[in-house]
Write an enzyme that holds these catalytic residues in place. Sequence first.
Site, PDB file in Angstrom:
ATOM      1  N   GLU A  34       0.837  -1.194   0.000  1.00  0.00           N
ATOM      2  CA  GLU A  34       0.000   0.000   0.000  1.00  0.00           C
ATOM      3  C   GLU A  34       0.876   1.249   0.000  1.00  0.00           C
ATOM      4  O   GLU A  34       1.849   1.350   0.752  1.00  0.00           O
ATOM      5  CB  GLU A  34      -0.912   0.019   1.227  1.00  0.00           C
ATOM      6  CG  GLU A  34      -1.806   1.265   1.276  1.00  0.00           C
ATOM      7  CD  GLU A  34      -2.664   1.321   2.511  1.00  0.00           C
ATOM      8  OE1 GLU A  34      -3.622   0.518   2.580  1.00  0.00           O
ATOM      9  OE2 GLU A  34      -2.370   2.141   3.406  1.00  0.00           O
ATOM     10  N   TYR A  66      -6.883   6.791  -0.312  1.00  0.00           N
ATOM     11  CA  TYR A  66      -7.826   7.860  -0.683  1.00  0.00           C
ATOM     12  C   TYR A  66      -8.066   8.683   0.561  1.00  0.00           C
ATOM     13  O   TYR A  66      -8.497   8.153   1.589  1.00  0.00           O
ATOM     14  CB  TYR A  66      -9.116   7.176  -1.139  1.00  0.00           C
ATOM     15  CG  TYR A  66     -10.134   8.001  -1.871  1.00  0.00           C
ATOM     16  CD1 TYR A  66      -9.969   8.304  -3.216  1.00  0.00           C
ATOM     17  CD2 TYR A  66     -11.296   8.414  -1.234  1.00  0.00           C
ATOM     18  CE1 TYR A  66     -10.942   9.013  -3.907  1.00  0.00           C
ATOM     19  CE2 TYR A  66     -12.275   9.120  -1.917  1.00  0.00           C
ATOM     20  CZ  TYR A  66     -12.094   9.418  -3.257  1.00  0.00           C
ATOM     21  OH  TYR A  66     -13.060  10.106  -3.955  1.00  0.00           O
ATOM     22  N   ASP A 126     -13.583   7.285   6.852  1.00  0.00           N
ATOM     23  CA  ASP A 126     -13.656   7.824   8.211  1.00  0.00           C
ATOM     24  C   ASP A 126     -14.673   8.952   8.303  1.00  0.00           C
ATOM     25  O   ASP A 126     -14.924   9.661   7.313  1.00  0.00           O
ATOM     26  CB  ASP A 126     -12.285   8.355   8.639  1.00  0.00           C
ATOM     27  CG  ASP A 126     -11.245   7.247   8.748  1.00  0.00           C
ATOM     28  OD1 ASP A 126     -11.631   6.115   9.107  1.00  0.00           O
ATOM     29  OD2 ASP A 126     -10.059   7.516   8.466  1.00  0.00           O
ATOM     30  N   ALA A 145     -19.837   0.383   3.266  1.00  0.00           N
ATOM     31  CA  ALA A 145     -18.904  -0.275   2.350  1.00  0.00           C
ATOM     32  C   ALA A 145     -19.596  -1.408   1.593  1.00  0.00           C
ATOM     33  O   ALA A 145     -19.317  -1.629   0.411  1.00  0.00           O
ATOM     34  CB  ALA A 145     -17.705  -0.812   3.128  1.00  0.00           C
ATOM     35  N   ASP A 178     -19.441  -6.390  14.020  1.00  0.00           N
ATOM     36  CA  ASP A 178     -18.329  -6.099  13.108  1.00  0.00           C
ATOM     37  C   ASP A 178     -18.138  -7.265  12.133  1.00  0.00           C
ATOM     38  O   ASP A 178     -17.922  -7.060  10.929  1.00  0.00           O
ATOM     39  CB  ASP A 178     -17.058  -5.865  13.919  1.00  0.00           C
ATOM     40  CG  ASP A 178     -15.967  -5.187  13.104  1.00  0.00           C
ATOM     41  OD1 ASP A 178     -16.291  -4.354  12.229  1.00  0.00           O
ATOM     42  OD2 ASP A 178     -14.790  -5.478  13.343  1.00  0.00           O
ATOM     43  N   LYS A 185     -20.173  -7.382   3.330  1.00  0.00           N
ATOM     44  CA  LYS A 185     -19.277  -6.906   2.275  1.00  0.00           C
ATOM     45  C   LYS A 185     -18.860  -8.049   1.351  1.00  0.00           C
ATOM     46  O   LYS A 185     -18.818  -7.885   0.122  1.00  0.00           O
ATOM     47  CB  LYS A 185     -18.047  -6.226   2.896  1.00  0.00           C
ATOM     48  CG  LYS A 185     -18.369  -4.914   3.585  1.00  0.00           C
ATOM     49  CD  LYS A 185     -17.137  -4.169   4.056  1.00  0.00           C
ATOM     50  CE  LYS A 185     -16.531  -4.742   5.307  1.00  0.00           C
ATOM     51  NZ  LYS A 185     -15.461  -3.875   5.867  1.00  0.00           N
ATOM     52  N   GLN A 196      -6.817  -4.556   9.043  1.00  0.00           N
ATOM     53  CA  GLN A 196      -6.117  -3.479   9.723  1.00  0.00           C
ATOM     54  C   GLN A 196      -4.857  -4.087  10.330  1.00  0.00           C
ATOM     55  O   GLN A 196      -4.799  -5.300  10.596  1.00  0.00           O
ATOM     56  CB  GLN A 196      -7.031  -2.911  10.809  1.00  0.00           C
ATOM     57  CG  GLN A 196      -6.376  -2.005  11.835  1.00  0.00           C
ATOM     58  CD  GLN A 196      -6.014  -0.650  11.267  1.00  0.00           C
ATOM     59  OE1 GLN A 196      -5.382  -0.579  10.216  1.00  0.00           O
ATOM     60  NE2 GLN A 196      -6.395   0.403  11.941  1.00  0.00           N
TER      61      GLN A 196
END
Length: 313
Positions: A34, A66, A126, A145, A178, A185, A196
């Site tokens: 990334e 982004y 965010d 998402a 979660d 998704k 993460q």
Amino acid sequence: MTVTTRSEEAARSAASADTPLFGTMAGDISVSFEFFPPKNEKMESQLWDAITELAPLAPGFVSVTYGAGGSTRERTHATVARIRRETELVPAAHLTCVAASKGEIDEIADQYWQAGVRHIVALRGDPQPQDNGVFRPHPQGYESAAALVEGLRKRHDFEISVAAYPEVHPEASSAQSDLDNLKRKIDAGATRAITQFFFSADAYFRFLDKALTAGIDAPIVPGIMPVTSFAAIRRMSGNTLIPASLESLFTDLDERPGPRALVAAVAAADLCKRLYDGGVRDFHFYTLNKADQTYAICQLLGLRAHTPCEETV
């Protein structure tokens, strides 16, 4: 009965001691990296130096982030387009739901498709600063998402990566909610999840077990973050546990960037080795536009640079 002599035990111990910590790594791993879009000319030079240095490791893809509220939209697109145009790498563009209507996001997706980009990292994004830590979707936008993934799937046949949180997203009401969100998704059409960053292999493997129990069978790739600043890692960690043993490794290194980088590379490689020993073969590295640590970790894991084959006569 077979009796082992002390000399034989000593010989085995010496042989084991002669094997480096990462000396048995086969290098049979796949990696992805990334990057973030540069803000100025100096940062752009640093980014392209990192891309050039890491490209020979043949990553499966490289993603470009982004900014909050779409603040880097044009720079993200320009960086992704340049990677697509000037390298052999496969670029993946981050795309969020923040501060954009469905029409605007669809237009961005169309632009990526027309530029030859076939991989999107789809994120909710965010909360904006004025919303006091609460995500508020655009009135005409995608609300999550999962909805973004569904919209992208209808638009084009993208490969789509999404986010996963082994130690629970800080805004989630519970670990189960979660996990339910991740399943939505994946069910909406995501190809894989990328986690993460985390520092406990056990936390990752426990999360995999829960995901499988929940019926999630898409790949969940561990996201690895080498420690460039321990203070920054602390700020970004959210619900991520930082083991005391890891913290002790960085004692008194805040003002010593050279030693800190070396320790960070070995610590991250050790985490990757623990994951590898548990069967993991795919790794995603958050490079922060710096190549040295990520390259060193890959080297320790046995991955070697690919060089063009010399033409034989």
